[in-house]
Design a protein around this motif. Structure first.
Motif, PDB file in Angstrom:
ATOM      1  N   LEU A  21      19.189  61.269  51.536  1.00 33.66           N
ATOM      2  CA  LEU A  21      19.064  60.385  49.717  1.00 33.66           C
ATOM      3  C   LEU A  21      20.747  59.732  50.290  1.00 33.66           C
ATOM      4  N   GLY A  22      21.619  61.022  50.571  1.00 28.96           N
ATOM      5  CA  GLY A  22      22.482  61.059  50.892  1.00 28.96           C
ATOM      6  C   GLY A  22      23.376  60.019  51.960  1.00 28.96           C
ATOM      7  N   LEU A  23      22.560  59.576  52.602  1.00 23.19           N
ATOM      8  CA  LEU A  23      22.270  58.066  54.237  1.00 23.19           C
ATOM      9  C   LEU A  23      22.217  57.235  53.269  1.00 23.19           C
ATOM     10  N   TRP A  24      21.686  57.127  51.973  1.00 24.24           N
ATOM     11  CA  TRP A  24      20.572  55.314  52.002  1.00 24.24           C
ATOM     12  C   TRP A  24      22.205  55.682  50.317  1.00 24.24           C
ATOM     13  N   GLN A  25      22.587  56.194  50.154  1.00 23.24           N
ATOM     14  CA  GLN A  25      24.215  56.282  49.238  1.00 23.24           C
ATOM     15  C   GLN A  25      25.348  55.455  50.100  1.00 23.24           C
ATOM     16  N   VAL A  26      25.267  56.696  51.050  1.00 25.25           N
ATOM     17  CA  VAL A  26      26.482  55.723  52.459  1.00 25.25           C
ATOM     18  C   VAL A  26      26.623  54.121  52.149  1.00 25.25           C
ATOM     19  N   GLN A  27      24.765  53.431  52.924  1.00 29.89           N
ATOM     20  CA  GLN A  27      24.694  51.913  52.773  1.00 29.89           C
ATOM     21  C   GLN A  27      24.998  51.624  51.545  1.00 29.89           C
ATOM     22  N   ARG A  28      24.332  52.503  50.600  1.00 29.49           N
ATOM     23  CA  ARG A  28      25.201  51.025  49.896  1.00 29.49           C
ATOM     24  C   ARG A  28      26.432  50.939  49.507  1.00 29.49           C
ATOM     25  N   LEU A  29      27.365  51.946  49.205  1.00 32.48           N
ATOM     26  CA  LEU A  29      28.236  52.271  49.444  1.00 32.48           C
ATOM     27  C   LEU A  29      29.335  51.203  50.653  1.00 32.48           C
ATOM     28  N   ASP A  30      28.692  51.244  51.473  1.00 40.46           N
ATOM     29  CA  ASP A  30      28.920  49.615  52.731  1.00 40.46           C
ATOM     30  C   ASP A  30      28.847  48.398  51.707  1.00 40.46           C
ATOM     31  N   TRP A  31      27.647  48.216  51.072  1.00 37.44           N
ATOM     32  CA  TRP A  31      26.823  47.021  50.470  1.00 37.44           C
ATOM     33  C   TRP A  31      28.147  46.723  49.479  1.00 37.44           C
ATOM     34  N   LYS A  32      28.080  47.709  48.810  1.00 37.67           N
ATOM     35  CA  LYS A  32      29.447  47.552  47.116  1.00 37.67           C
ATOM     36  C   LYS A  32      30.515  47.566  47.459  1.00 37.67           C
ATOM     37  N   GLU A  33      31.219  47.751  48.824  1.00 38.61           N
ATOM     38  CA  GLU A  33      32.102  47.196  49.405  1.00 38.61           C
ATOM     39  C   GLU A  33      32.431  46.203  49.908  1.00 38.61           C
ATOM     40  N   ALA A  34      31.419  45.796  50.010  1.00 39.80           N
ATOM     41  CA  ALA A  34      31.757  44.293  50.785  1.00 39.80           C
ATOM     42  C   ALA A  34      31.322  43.034  50.122  1.00 39.80           C
ATOM     43  N   ILE A  35      30.538  43.410  48.528  1.00 43.42           N
ATOM     44  CA  ILE A  35      30.659  42.397  46.984  1.00 43.42           C
ATOM     45  C   ILE A  35      31.800  43.070  46.929  1.00 43.42           C
ATOM     46  N   LEU A  36      32.279  43.872  46.267  1.00 41.30           N
ATOM     47  CA  LEU A  36      33.889  43.893  46.386  1.00 41.30           C
ATOM     48  C   LEU A  36      34.807  42.978  46.552  1.00 41.30           C
ATOM     49  N   ALA A  37      35.103  43.289  48.068  1.00 42.83           N
ATOM     50  CA  ALA A  37      35.862  42.631  48.695  1.00 42.83           C
ATOM     51  C   ALA A  37      35.482  41.074  48.306  1.00 42.83           C
ATOM     52  N   ASP A  38      34.929  40.225  48.923  1.00 41.07           N
ATOM     53  CA  ASP A  38      34.294  39.177  48.356  1.00 41.07           C
ATOM     54  C   ASP A  38      34.802  38.459  46.638  1.00 41.07           C
ATOM     55  N   ILE A  39      34.340  39.255  46.603  1.00 44.38           N
ATOM     56  CA  ILE A  39      34.997  38.813  44.599  1.00 44.38           C
ATOM     57  C   ILE A  39      36.386  38.558  44.413  1.00 44.38           C
ATOM     58  N   GLU A  40      37.167  40.038  45.088  1.00 43.56           N
ATOM     59  CA  GLU A  40      38.545  39.847  45.481  1.00 43.56           C
ATOM     60  C   GLU A  40      39.277  38.743  46.042  1.00 43.56           C
ATOM     61  N   ALA A  41      38.526  38.466  46.727  1.00 42.88           N
ATOM     62  CA  ALA A  41      38.708  37.615  48.074  1.00 42.88           C
ATOM     63  C   ALA A  41      38.471  35.815  46.680  1.00 42.88           C
ATOM     64  N   ARG A  42      37.437  36.133  46.044  1.00 40.18           N
ATOM     65  CA  ARG A  42      37.440  34.444  44.961  1.00 40.18           C
ATOM     66  C   ARG A  42      38.526  34.731  44.448  1.00 40.18           C
ATOM     67  N   ILE A  43      38.121  35.776  43.507  1.00 39.16           N
ATOM     68  CA  ILE A  43      39.684  35.800  42.215  1.00 39.16           C
ATOM     69  C   ILE A  43      40.940  35.045  42.535  1.00 39.16           C
ATOM     70  N   VAL A  44      41.350  35.428  43.880  1.00 39.81           N
ATOM     71  CA  VAL A  44      42.823  34.850  44.396  1.00 39.81           C
ATOM     72  C   VAL A  44      42.435  33.451  45.210  1.00 39.81           C
TER      73      VAL A  44
END
Length: 224
Positions: A21-44
């Motif tokens: 479960l901990g490793l799954w959350q680490v994978q989800r963290l990488d996925w979420k950070e990629a989404i946030l980075a894409d949104i931040e790039a889109r915003i600017v």
């Protein structure tokens, strides 16, 4: 030794599940950070013209530049800012190319005077947004006091007689006022996966320690 096998198996299985479960959350963290980075790039990104029919999914955070005339009335949405205190988001209709859309001009302190709409065209550089701020606990707007408690796009559009389209300003060419833009960013998007991962790994460590303690107790010779 045979009586230790079942607790040992139980301990190993429990540890494996918690670590998984901990490793799954680490994978989800990488996925979420990629989404946030894409949104931040889109915003600017470079702004474009306002789409003819903005889509809440495809055009969320789309940077746009609009020029038009600010109209009455204004909506005041109660908010607060750190180190500043209470104030309002000021939302006005904007007439642009024969259309009426809404613009969120930013934060105005409670004690500051609200600038009036004028006949001169205003350019707003911002992002399209469909905020999700209304839930069962949101109070009804106090129309008598001209105070709203959330940005409810369909209801605001009906009140202002505009399209249900909101441009959240990053920059405007309004004359100098107390208004300060509150641009769209990713701070309101939850990202709790690191905390969840730490919790699961912490529980795995506790599980290992407790399993080891149980096995140690079971191996101790019985006195008497």
């Amino acid at each position: 030794m045979a009586r230790l096998i079942l607790p040992l198996i139980f301990g190993l299985l429990g540890t494996a599940v918690l670590v998984g479960l901990g490793l799954w959350q680490v994978q989800r963290l990488d996925w979420k950070e990629a989404i946030l980075a894409d949104i931040e790039a889109r915003i600017v990104a470079a702004p474009v013209a306002l789409p003819a029919a903005p889509d809440a999914q495809m055009d969320r955070y789309l940077p746009v530049s609009v020029t038009g005339v600010l109209l009455e009335p204004a909506i005041r949405v109660l908010v607060s800012q750190k180190q500043v205190g209470a104030g309002y988001r000021i939302i006005r209709p904007l007439e642009v190319d024969g259309r009426r859309v809404m613009v969120d001009l930013g934060f105005l302190p409670v004690q500051a005077a609200q600038p009036e709409a004028g006949a001169a065209p205003v350019t707003v550089l911002g992002n399209l947004h469909w905020p999700d701020e209304v839930d069962s606990y949101t109070p009804e707007p106090d129309l008598g006091a001209d105070i709203w408690f959330a940005r409810d796009l369909p209801r605001m559009a009906a009140y202002l007689d505009t399209e249900p389209v909101l441009v959240v300003a990053r920059q405007t060419d309004l004359p100098d006022t107390a208004l300060r833009p509150l641009p769209v960013d990713t701070s309101g998007i939850p990202n709790d996966h690191l905390g969840y991962a730490v919790t699961w790994f912490g529980l795995a460590i506790v599980w290992v320690v407790m399993t080891g303690f149980l096995l140690w107790r079971m191996r101790k010779p019985v006195k008497g």
